[in-house]
Structures are given as structure tokens and as C-alpha cells.
Design an enzyme around this catalytic site. Structure first.
Site, PDB file in Angstrom:
ATOM      1  N   ARG A   1       0.858  -1.187   0.000  1.00  0.00           N
ATOM      2  CA  ARG A   1       0.000   0.000   0.000  1.00  0.00           C
ATOM      3  C   ARG A   1       0.894   1.236   0.000  1.00  0.00           C
ATOM      4  O   ARG A   1       1.747   1.386   0.882  1.00  0.00           O
ATOM      5  CB  ARG A   1      -0.903  -0.021   1.241  1.00  0.00           C
ATOM      6  CG  ARG A   1      -1.722   1.227   1.408  1.00  0.00           C
ATOM      7  CD  ARG A   1      -2.758   1.149   2.538  1.00  0.00           C
ATOM      8  NE  ARG A   1      -3.449   2.425   2.571  1.00  0.00           N
ATOM      9  CZ  ARG A   1      -3.374   3.316   3.574  1.00  0.00           C
ATOM     10  NH1 ARG A   1      -2.705   3.030   4.670  1.00  0.00           N
ATOM     11  NH2 ARG A   1      -3.991   4.471   3.491  1.00  0.00           N
TER      12      ARG A   1
ATOM     13  N   HIS B   1      -2.803  11.245   0.616  1.00  0.00           N
ATOM     14  CA  HIS B   1      -2.295  11.018   1.974  1.00  0.00           C
ATOM     15  C   HIS B   1      -1.657  12.326   2.437  1.00  0.00           C
ATOM     16  O   HIS B   1      -0.463  12.411   2.690  1.00  0.00           O
ATOM     17  CB  HIS B   1      -1.303   9.853   1.973  1.00  0.00           C
ATOM     18  CG  HIS B   1      -1.049   9.245   3.324  1.00  0.00           C
ATOM     19  ND1 HIS B   1      -1.225   7.908   3.601  1.00  0.00           N
ATOM     20  CD2 HIS B   1      -0.612   9.788   4.485  1.00  0.00           C
ATOM     21  CE1 HIS B   1      -0.908   7.648   4.859  1.00  0.00           C
ATOM     22  NE2 HIS B   1      -0.522   8.787   5.429  1.00  0.00           N
TER      23      HIS B   1
ATOM     24  N   GLU C   1      -7.386   8.780   6.049  1.00  0.00           N
ATOM     25  CA  GLU C   1      -7.654   9.431   7.333  1.00  0.00           C
ATOM     26  C   GLU C   1      -8.119  10.887   7.193  1.00  0.00           C
ATOM     27  O   GLU C   1      -7.402  11.806   7.593  1.00  0.00           O
ATOM     28  CB  GLU C   1      -6.414   9.361   8.227  1.00  0.00           C
ATOM     29  CG  GLU C   1      -5.945   7.940   8.496  1.00  0.00           C
ATOM     30  CD  GLU C   1      -4.718   7.881   9.411  1.00  0.00           C
ATOM     31  OE1 GLU C   1      -4.143   8.944   9.722  1.00  0.00           O
ATOM     32  OE2 GLU C   1      -4.337   6.771   9.815  1.00  0.00           O
TER      33      GLU C   1
ATOM     34  N   ASN D   1      -7.695   2.171   9.891  1.00  0.00           N
ATOM     35  CA  ASN D   1      -6.376   2.306  10.523  1.00  0.00           C
ATOM     36  C   ASN D   1      -6.577   2.349  12.025  1.00  0.00           C
ATOM     37  O   ASN D   1      -7.392   3.144  12.527  1.00  0.00           O
ATOM     38  CB  ASN D   1      -5.691   3.601  10.084  1.00  0.00           C
ATOM     39  CG  ASN D   1      -5.325   3.597   8.606  1.00  0.00           C
ATOM     40  OD1 ASN D   1      -5.473   2.579   7.936  1.00  0.00           O
ATOM     41  ND2 ASN D   1      -4.858   4.722   8.112  1.00  0.00           N
TER      42      ASN D   1
ATOM     43  N   TYR E   1      -4.515   2.291  15.873  1.00  0.00           N
ATOM     44  CA  TYR E   1      -3.274   2.324  16.657  1.00  0.00           C
ATOM     45  C   TYR E   1      -3.525   2.172  18.155  1.00  0.00           C
ATOM     46  O   TYR E   1      -2.794   1.495  18.847  1.00  0.00           O
ATOM     47  CB  TYR E   1      -2.507   3.635  16.399  1.00  0.00           C
ATOM     48  CG  TYR E   1      -1.926   3.666  15.000  1.00  0.00           C
ATOM     49  CD1 TYR E   1      -0.665   3.162  14.746  1.00  0.00           C
ATOM     50  CD2 TYR E   1      -2.671   4.144  13.922  1.00  0.00           C
ATOM     51  CE1 TYR E   1      -0.129   3.141  13.467  1.00  0.00           C
ATOM     52  CE2 TYR E   1      -2.150   4.128  12.632  1.00  0.00           C
ATOM     53  CZ  TYR E   1      -0.876   3.628  12.418  1.00  0.00           C
ATOM     54  OH  TYR E   1      -0.358   3.591  11.147  1.00  0.00           O
TER      55      TYR E   1
ATOM     56  N   GLU F   1      -3.797   0.083   8.190  1.00  0.00           N
ATOM     57  CA  GLU F   1      -2.610   0.473   8.965  1.00  0.00           C
ATOM     58  C   GLU F   1      -2.758  -0.031  10.385  1.00  0.00           C
ATOM     59  O   GLU F   1      -3.836   0.074  10.984  1.00  0.00           O
ATOM     60  CB  GLU F   1      -2.444   2.000   9.057  1.00  0.00           C
ATOM     61  CG  GLU F   1      -1.918   2.660   7.829  1.00  0.00           C
ATOM     62  CD  GLU F   1      -1.769   4.174   8.005  1.00  0.00           C
ATOM     63  OE1 GLU F   1      -1.522   4.651   9.130  1.00  0.00           O
ATOM     64  OE2 GLU F   1      -1.933   4.875   6.990  1.00  0.00           O
TER      65      GLU F   1
HETATM   66  O1  IFM Z   1       2.478   7.841   9.989  1.00  0.00           O
HETATM   67  C1  IFM Z   1       1.087   7.908  10.121  1.00  0.00           C
HETATM   68  C2  IFM Z   1       0.415   7.714   8.780  1.00  0.00           C
HETATM   69  O2  IFM Z   1       0.850   8.642   7.846  1.00  0.00           O
HETATM   70  C3  IFM Z   1      -1.074   7.853   8.924  1.00  0.00           C
HETATM   71  N1  IFM Z   1      -1.575   7.010   9.982  1.00  0.00           N
HETATM   72  C4  IFM Z   1      -0.918   7.060  11.248  1.00  0.00           C
HETATM   73  C5  IFM Z   1       0.575   6.860  11.070  1.00  0.00           C
HETATM   74  C6  IFM Z   1       1.290   6.896  12.436  1.00  0.00           C
HETATM   75  O3  IFM Z   1       1.072   8.114  13.067  1.00  0.00           O
END
Ligand code: IFM
Length: 451
Positions: free
Chosen positions: A81, A124, A169, A295, A297, A352
Site C-alpha cells: 500500500r 495522503h 484518514e 487504521n 493504533y 494500517e
Molecule cells: O504515519 C502515520 C500515517 O501517515 C497515517 N496514519 C498514522 C501513522 C502513524 O502516526
């Protein structure tokens, strides 16, 4: 170190797609062969980027892409990706920059030759500066510009792309860029943030129509970031704060995409903070999606403010990544299940997931056991969601290699490959080796289903 998944997990099925992800501004460099973008401008403002760095060279991927591709292939991924830099492929007069288009074209050819699926993100965060000078995402005309960009790119790339994401995002572009002001272009104004979010969603809808026409066989969709919102206490006020935060940060993007309406919270904003929404807008936004990219985290914990709004509470005790983000894998299962229960979801791809860790290159090696554990825990969280009925087609590790982490500059390392910036040397981390083994074992299992 190994990543262990249950032997019967659907993640190990032939159809499941494993990949790694990057983004143009974060890795490419080669700023002299593209137009400047809002992140170049932001980096040039003192104090905006923690280490005062920029994306002019980054990982120099523009000159090293063939070696990087070998590295990607060596990981046994099914897919890669990456994003296209708008200002590398389209000139300020709207014409095509052939040299830039050729760069991605060669990359696509090479991916195809290696049997690696291309997941292409059109936006992006690197809006060309000349468009920002015309008002950027605040100017409704951006919708036409984005449609045209999507049209030109998808015609040039043809059927070499397995999957397109219109945006990565939109929350970050709108909220971090226009409300919190910590990302480019650094504006702090709620109405602007809401208006930008609306224009981003409109641009997505317009581009989806073009993609479905030009590339009907590609998997076309959008990537949103989600962070499940938890209440800081059992008080009614904190519970309500967490619900509001969820509406404002997560559902604000997902509900328009899937149901063509904004959360009710919109009506609670004072009139002067609401976006201008024209007739037909919500229908354009809610184009059918072939997939939804998620995505993930971490989670976020919220408490109520005395003004009846919400405020996040910084995590302190739990295991934290270098970003200060809590490691909370069950949040991924929970948000996937709650989205599955709430919406008629299209297939989901985890586009992600990853962690910044305090990596050190010692005697030619980078040992990052905490990142290996992070990946294993989150893959198990995806497995749990699939077991409970969520349709998930793939998982991408963020990121292939250490890169420019936006306002954090190069201080935070998310890669499964270490980048020594002065020499641009790449070193596979222990986490890269663990994922490599996992991805390879999935492929081997597909070849020898009985073993
Ligand atoms: O590095 C970023 C990415 O560009 C977009 N999503 C979160 C990642 C980590 O912060």
C-alpha cells in the site's frame, strides 16, 4: 521471535491479504521533481516539526525504489500500500507531469511482475501548495480538482491497481490540520475543520464515481482512522463525553459514508460552527464502497469538561508506545464489532496498524520485541473480530520502513525496517523478520493446504 496465530485462523487463508504500507511524503523525498505541498510549507515554519526536519529527502525512496521493492518482496507480502503525490503527477495547470506518472507506472509494473497487489491511496495529506493558495480544502472547488486528479491517475494506471483508496484518514486532514492546528496547514478553527471534513468527504464521493467508471474491477474505497472512545469514569457526564467524542472523531466520517448523514451531534454545534451542506451533498458522499479501510493504533479515554464538551485524558500507566499511545489491542476488536453491529459494513481491510518503539541499531541489528508483541496482539484482535462475524479481507503493517512521522519529524520510528538516515541504509528489524515468517507461512500453507 515468532508471531503465533491459531492454526485455523482465517488470517492464514489463501484469500487473506497481508501487506505493508507507506505514504509518498513520508518516504519519497525527491522534492525537486514534484510541486511543493502544504507539508513542505508547514515544515518551513519554525517550531512546527519537533526536530525541525522536512520531507525533502526522507527515505530517498524516489531513487531507491527498486531496492525497496526487493525488500518488500523479501517479506512475502501479498500487497503493498502506497500513496501518490498529487504534485508529482499533475502540474499546476492541470496537465499531467509525465515524468512523475512514469515513476508510479514503473513501480506498478514492477509490483505486477512480482505478483504483489498494488493498494494505491490517492490522497495522503500532501495537497499541492498552489491549491492551498486557492483556499485548499476550504474551497469547495477542490472537489472538482480532486475528481479530475482521480480521473487522470486512474486512467494512467489502468488495471494494474488492485485497490484504490480515495483518502487516507480524513479526520487527520480536517481535525489535526484545521481544528487542532498540529498538522499542515496549521489552522485552529472549528468551523474550518468541519467544512474541510465535508469537502474531503465530497471529494471522496466524486472520486469514487470516477474510480468505479474507470476501474470497475478494482476494489475502490476509503481509509479512515478509528480510535474507540472510552469514558474516564463511570459518571454519566464522562460516559456522555466519550459518546460525543466518538461521534465527533469517528462516526463523523463513517456515518456520512455509509448512511449519508452526519451524527446528531451536528445539531448541537452552534450554527456558526456547522459546515455548509448543499442539496445532494450527502448522496454524493454515500457512494457504495467496495471496502472500508480501517487504521487502528490505540484507544482514547475522555472526560467531560465544564462546558459540556469532551477532553481526552492522557494515558500514563498502561504500556505506551514512543508516541505515548496506549497499547490496547482489544480496542481493535471492540471497534470492529461495534461498527459491524451498527452499520451494513462493506468488507473491511486493516490498512494500517503498528507502533513507534525506541529502536536502536546495534551491531547491524535492531531488536524490537515489543513491536513483535504489538503485531501479534493486534493480529489476534483481528482474528477475534473475524471469529465474531466481521468480514476482514486483509491487514497492512505500518510501516514498511522508518519515515517522516509528520509533526514528530524523524524522531519516531514505525518501520519494520530500520532506516539509518545519514547513509539511507535499510536493516530489517526483528519485527520485520517475524512478519516475514508469518507471511511466508501463510503462503506455504496455501501451497500445501494439508501441512
Ligand atoms: O504515519 C502515520 C500515517 O501517515 C497515517 N496514519 C498514522 C501513522 C502513524 O502516526
Amino acid at each position: 521471535m515468532k508471531i503465533n496465530l491459531p492454526k485455523t485462523s482465517q488470517l492464514l487463508d489463501n484469500k487473506f491479504i497481508f501487506g505493508v504500507a507507506t505514504a509518498a511524503f513520508q518516504i519519497e523525498g525527491g522534492a525537486d521533481s514534484r510541486l511543493p505541498c502544504i507539508w513542505d510549507d508547514f515544515c518551513s515554519q519554525p517550531g512546527r516539526i519537533k526536530d525541525g526536519s522536512d520531507g525533502l529527502v526522507a527515505c530517498d525512496h524516489i531513487h531507491r525504489w527498486q531496492d525497496d521493492l526487493e525488500l518488500i518482496e523479501s517479506l512475502h507480502v501479498d500487497a503493498y500500500r502506497f500513496s501518490v503525490a498529487w504534485g508529482r503527477v499533475i502540474n499546476a495547470d492541470g496537465s499531467i507531469n509525465q515524468q512523475g506518472m512514469d515513476f508510479y507506472s514503473q513501480l506498478l509494473d514492477a509490483l505486477q511482475a512480482k505478483g504483489i497487489k498494488a493498494f494505491v491511496t490517492l490522497y495522503h495529506w500532501d495537497l499541492p501548495s498552489y491549491l492551498q493558495q486557492q483556499g485548499g480544502w476550504l474551497n469547495r472547488n477542490i472537489v472538482d480538482k480532486f475528481r479530475d486528479y482521480a480521473d487522470k491517475v486512474s486512467q494512467a494506471f489502468g488495471d494494474r491497481v488492485y485497490s484504490y483508496a480515495t483518502l487516507n484518514e480524513p479526520f487527520c486532514s480536517a481535525y489535526l490540520g484545521y481544528e487542532a492546528g498540529i498538522h499542515a496547514p496549521g489552522v485552529q478553527d472549528r468551523q474550518s475543520g468541519r467544512q474541510v471534513a465535508h469537502h474531503l468527504l465530497l471529494a471522496h464521493g466524486a472520486a469514487m464515481q470516477v474510480l468505479q467508471k474507470n476501474c470497475p474491477t478494482a476494489l475502490n474505497g476509503i481509509v479512515v482512522n478509528v480510535s474507540p472512545c472510552y469514558a474516564a469514569s463511570a459518571s454519566e457526564a464522562d460516559k456522555r463525553a466519550a459518546q460525543m467524542a466518538d461521534s465527533y472523531h469517528n462516526q463523523w466520517y463513517i456515518q456520512p459514508l455509509l448512511e449519508g448523514s452526519y451524527p446528531d451531534l451536528l445539531q448541537q454545534l452552534p450554527e456558526h460552527e456547522r459546515p455548509v451542506i448543499e442539496e445532494g451533498d450527502m448522496a454524493l458522499i454515500a457512494q457504495p464502497l467496495d471496502y472500508l479501510g480501517i487504521n487502528y493504533y490505540t484507544r482514547t479515554v475522555f472526560e467531560a469538561t465544564s462546558q459540556g464538551w469532551f477532553r481526552d485524558v492522557k494515558p500514563t500507566t498502561a504500556p505506551l508506545t514512543e508516541m505515548g499511545w496506549e497499547v490496547f489491542p482489544q480496542g481493535l476488536t471492540e471497534i470492529l464489532l461495534s461498527l459491524h453491529q451498527r452499520y451494513a459494513l462493506p468488507p473491511v481491510y486493516i490498512t494500517e496498524n503498528g507502533a513507534a518503539m525506541p529502536d536502536e541499531l546495534l551491531q547491524g541489528q535492531v531488536d524490537d520485541p515489543r513491536r513483535v508483541a504489538y503485531f501479534e496482539q493486534h493480529l489476534l484482535a483481528v482474528h477475534a473480530a473475524i471469529e465474531q462475524g466481521v468480514r476482514i479481507g486483509g491487514y497492512f503493517a505500518w510501516s514498511l520502513m522508518d519515515n517522516f512521522e509528520w509533526a514528530e519529524g524523524y524522531l519516531k520510528r514505525f518501520g519494520i525496517v530500520y532506516v539509518d538516515y545519514p547513509t539511507q541504509q535499510r536493516t530489517m528489524k526483528t519485527s520485520g523478520l517475524a512478519l516475514q515468517q508469518l507471511f511466508q507461512s501463510k503462503k506455504n500453507k496455501a501451497l500445501n493446504p494439508i501441512s
